[in-house]
Write an enzyme that holds these catalytic residues in place. Structure first.
Site, PDB file in Angstrom:
ATOM      1  N   ARG A  33       0.849  -1.209   0.000  1.00 54.29           N
ATOM      2  CA  ARG A  33       0.000   0.000   0.000  1.00 54.29           C
ATOM      3  C   ARG A  33       0.881   1.254   0.000  1.00 54.29           C
ATOM      4  O   ARG A  33       0.604   2.210  -0.711  1.00 54.29           O
ATOM      5  CB  ARG A  33      -0.916   0.024   1.230  1.00 54.29           C
ATOM      6  CG  ARG A  33      -1.766  -1.212   1.422  1.00 54.29           C
ATOM      7  CD  ARG A  33      -3.085  -1.179   0.659  1.00 54.29           C
ATOM      8  NE  ARG A  33      -3.898  -2.310   1.028  1.00 54.29           N
ATOM      9  CZ  ARG A  33      -3.906  -3.499   0.400  1.00 54.29           C
ATOM     10  NH1 ARG A  33      -3.163  -3.685  -0.675  1.00 54.29           N
ATOM     11  NH2 ARG A  33      -4.673  -4.484   0.824  1.00 54.29           N
ATOM     12  N   GLU A 177     -13.666 -15.216   9.121  1.00 55.85           N
ATOM     13  CA  GLU A 177     -13.610 -14.642   7.773  1.00 55.85           C
ATOM     14  C   GLU A 177     -13.254 -15.722   6.744  1.00 55.85           C
ATOM     15  O   GLU A 177     -12.087 -16.044   6.565  1.00 55.85           O
ATOM     16  CB  GLU A 177     -12.573 -13.515   7.707  1.00 55.85           C
ATOM     17  CG  GLU A 177     -12.487 -12.895   6.303  1.00 55.85           C
ATOM     18  CD  GLU A 177     -11.447 -11.777   6.177  1.00 55.85           C
ATOM     19  OE1 GLU A 177     -10.645 -11.592   7.099  1.00 55.85           O
ATOM     20  OE2 GLU A 177     -11.450 -11.106   5.136  1.00 55.85           O
ATOM     21  N   LYS A 219     -17.458 -12.481   8.759  1.00 53.26           N
ATOM     22  CA  LYS A 219     -16.928 -11.510   7.794  1.00 53.26           C
ATOM     23  C   LYS A 219     -16.804 -12.206   6.442  1.00 53.26           C
ATOM     24  O   LYS A 219     -15.779 -12.834   6.155  1.00 53.26           O
ATOM     25  CB  LYS A 219     -15.564 -10.995   8.276  1.00 53.26           C
ATOM     26  CG  LYS A 219     -14.854 -10.100   7.268  1.00 53.26           C
ATOM     27  CD  LYS A 219     -13.731  -9.310   7.896  1.00 53.26           C
ATOM     28  CE  LYS A 219     -12.971  -8.519   6.843  1.00 53.26           C
ATOM     29  NZ  LYS A 219     -12.145  -7.458   7.396  1.00 53.26           N
ATOM     30  N   SER A 261     -14.234  -5.908   1.733  1.00 53.33           N
ATOM     31  CA  SER A 261     -14.437  -5.233   0.440  1.00 53.33           C
ATOM     32  C   SER A 261     -13.717  -5.970  -0.690  1.00 53.33           C
ATOM     33  O   SER A 261     -14.159  -5.894  -1.849  1.00 53.33           O
ATOM     34  CB  SER A 261     -14.036  -3.755   0.492  1.00 53.33           C
ATOM     35  OG  SER A 261     -12.683  -3.568   0.835  1.00 53.33           O
ATOM     36  N   GLY A 262     -12.634  -6.647  -0.396  1.00 49.68           N
ATOM     37  CA  GLY A 262     -12.030  -7.605  -1.319  1.00 49.68           C
ATOM     38  C   GLY A 262     -11.538  -7.095  -2.668  1.00 49.68           C
ATOM     39  O   GLY A 262     -11.354  -7.896  -3.573  1.00 49.68           O
ATOM     40  N   GLY A 263     -11.355  -5.780  -2.809  1.00 53.44           N
ATOM     41  CA  GLY A 263     -10.884  -5.247  -4.086  1.00 53.44           C
ATOM     42  C   GLY A 263     -11.976  -4.523  -4.867  1.00 53.44           C
ATOM     43  O   GLY A 263     -11.734  -4.027  -5.971  1.00 53.44           O
TER      44      GLY A 263
HETATM   45  P1  13P Z   1     -10.476  -5.565   2.345  1.00 53.34           P
HETATM   46  O1  13P Z   1     -11.756  -4.862   2.736  1.00 53.34           O
HETATM   47  O2  13P Z   1      -9.440  -4.657   1.760  1.00 53.34           O
HETATM   48  O3  13P Z   1     -10.734  -6.830   1.566  1.00 53.34           O
HETATM   49  O4  13P Z   1      -9.780  -6.033   3.714  1.00 53.34           O
HETATM   50  C1  13P Z   1     -10.537  -6.610   4.670  1.00 53.34           C
HETATM   51  C2  13P Z   1      -9.755  -7.630   5.373  1.00 53.34           C
HETATM   52  O5  13P Z   1      -9.599  -7.568   6.572  1.00 53.34           O
HETATM   53  C3  13P Z   1      -9.208  -8.752   4.603  1.00 53.34           C
HETATM   54  O6  13P Z   1      -8.764  -9.724   5.480  1.00 53.34           O
END
Ligand code: 13P
Length: 337
Positions: A33, A177, A219, A261-263
């Site tokens: 990042r 998650e 999640k 959000s995953g991208g």
């Molecule tokens: P993103 O929302 O960027 O996918 O990150 C969430 C997260 O904690 C991934 O493990």
């Protein structure tokens, strides 16, 4: 701490449209990042960046929990206050990522398993002492030729259930998650199938291990087209298919579902969540646990410069507020500007 207390923590995190700021990028991920804005990733620069987010006005009322990387859980703000305290002062609960990353399930396989169970109990005791109220463990599922396999799903969900059991025994709420990745050219329906198999297996293992569902947060990914699928599903289709998949597979007593959000772009992540909450009210809260979709705008404004901190905080606060509105089904495009 009673089960009731775990339930209270979970409910608080997603109460009144609040969601989670995922700021738990591992050292490798935060470096990527920072590379994108040409900033060197050092303990100091990571602290400055994360403190900037945690001190932003938009934390209040919009963010109920912050997921931290171990380094951040132990860091102090510039004025000496612990970052855990800074987060608490904003009305949010501190949490910690406890998994230790991925390895291939077998040599040369694209499928992975998540590590970190070995010393988890011991680490949890320390994290609880420092003030963590909840934890996160991420399992990763790829869609592709012949995958995900049942073996991969089963092993990953079993580990998630083991993790959740250990965390609850240590008086913290586990965020489970299971991320079905967006990478690939698969259709939204293939994502639906994979997500459905994953959630079925997860809740079976959680039940078998006697994990208290009322003291757990899910999640998940949204049910969405693969990033390189030529036929991208519209906002409404993503919302309807995601909600249907959750209704079919997630027990009613779970207090909250906070999506990754995953991208997805910032706006899509918000628009999808809003469209789901406009469908109706559900037994669980539908909220957010975004990393990139909450931070991207702020990172680009910050650029590592002190003089940009106030504007970067405004950018972050705006996204936090927009996602809170989406978690209440009260967002629309016109309030973005
Ligand atoms: P993103 O929302 O960027 O996918 O990150 C969430 C997260 O904690 C991934 O493990």
């Amino acid at each position: 701490m009673s089960v009731n207390d775990l339930n209270k923590i979970a409910e608080y995190i997603v109460s009144n449209g609040k969601g989670i700021l995922a700021a738990d990028e591992s050292t490798g991920t935060i470096k990527k990042r920072f590379d994108s804005i040409d900033i060197e990733s050092t303990e100091q620069s990571r602290r400055t960046y994360r403190e900037m987010l945690f001190q932003a006005d938009g934390m209040k009322d919009n963010i109920g929990g912050v997921i931290l990387f171990e380094e951040t859980l132990k860091q102090n703000a510039e004025n000496g206050t612990s970052l855990v305290q800074v987060i608490s002062n904003q009305g949010a609960l501190p949490g910690i990522k406890v998994d230790k990353g991925l390895t291939p399930i077998s040599e040369g396989s694209k499928e992975t398993i998540t590590n970190g169970l070995d010393d988890l109990d011991q680490r949890c005791k320390e994290y609880y002492q420092i003030g963590a109220k909840f934890t996160k463990w991420r399992a990763v599922i790829n869609i592709g030729n012949g995958i995900p396999t049942d073996d991969c799903i089963d092993e990953n969900m079993l580990r998630l259930a083991n993790y959740a059991k250990i965390v609850q025994a240590n008086k913290m709420v586990p965020i489970v998650e299971p991320e079905v990745l967006m990478d690939g050219s698969h259709s939204i329906d293939e994502c639906y199938d994979a997500t459905s198999r994953v959630l079925k297996s997860l809740f079976k293992h959680l039940k078998d291990m006697n994990v208290d569902i009322k003291g757990t947060i899910l999640k998940p990914n949204m049910v969405i087209s693969g990033a390189s699928c030529p036929n991208q599903a519209e906002i409404q289709e993503v919302a309807e298919k995601t909600v249907r998949c959750l209704l079919e597979n997630v027990p009613k007593e779970l207090p909250g579902i906070a999506f990754l959000s995953g991208g997805q772009s910032d706006i899509n992540a918000t628009a999808h969540l809003d469209a789901m909450n406009k469908i109706g009210e559900f037994s669980w809260k539908l909220s957010f646990s975004y990393g990139r979709a909450l931070q991207q705008a702020a990172l680009k404004v910050w650029m590592g410069k002190k003089e940009n901190i106030a504007s970067a905080q405004s950018a972050f606060s705006h996204r936090a507020l927009m996602n809170k509105k989406a978690a209440l089904g009260n967002w629309n495009k016109d309030i973005e500007n």
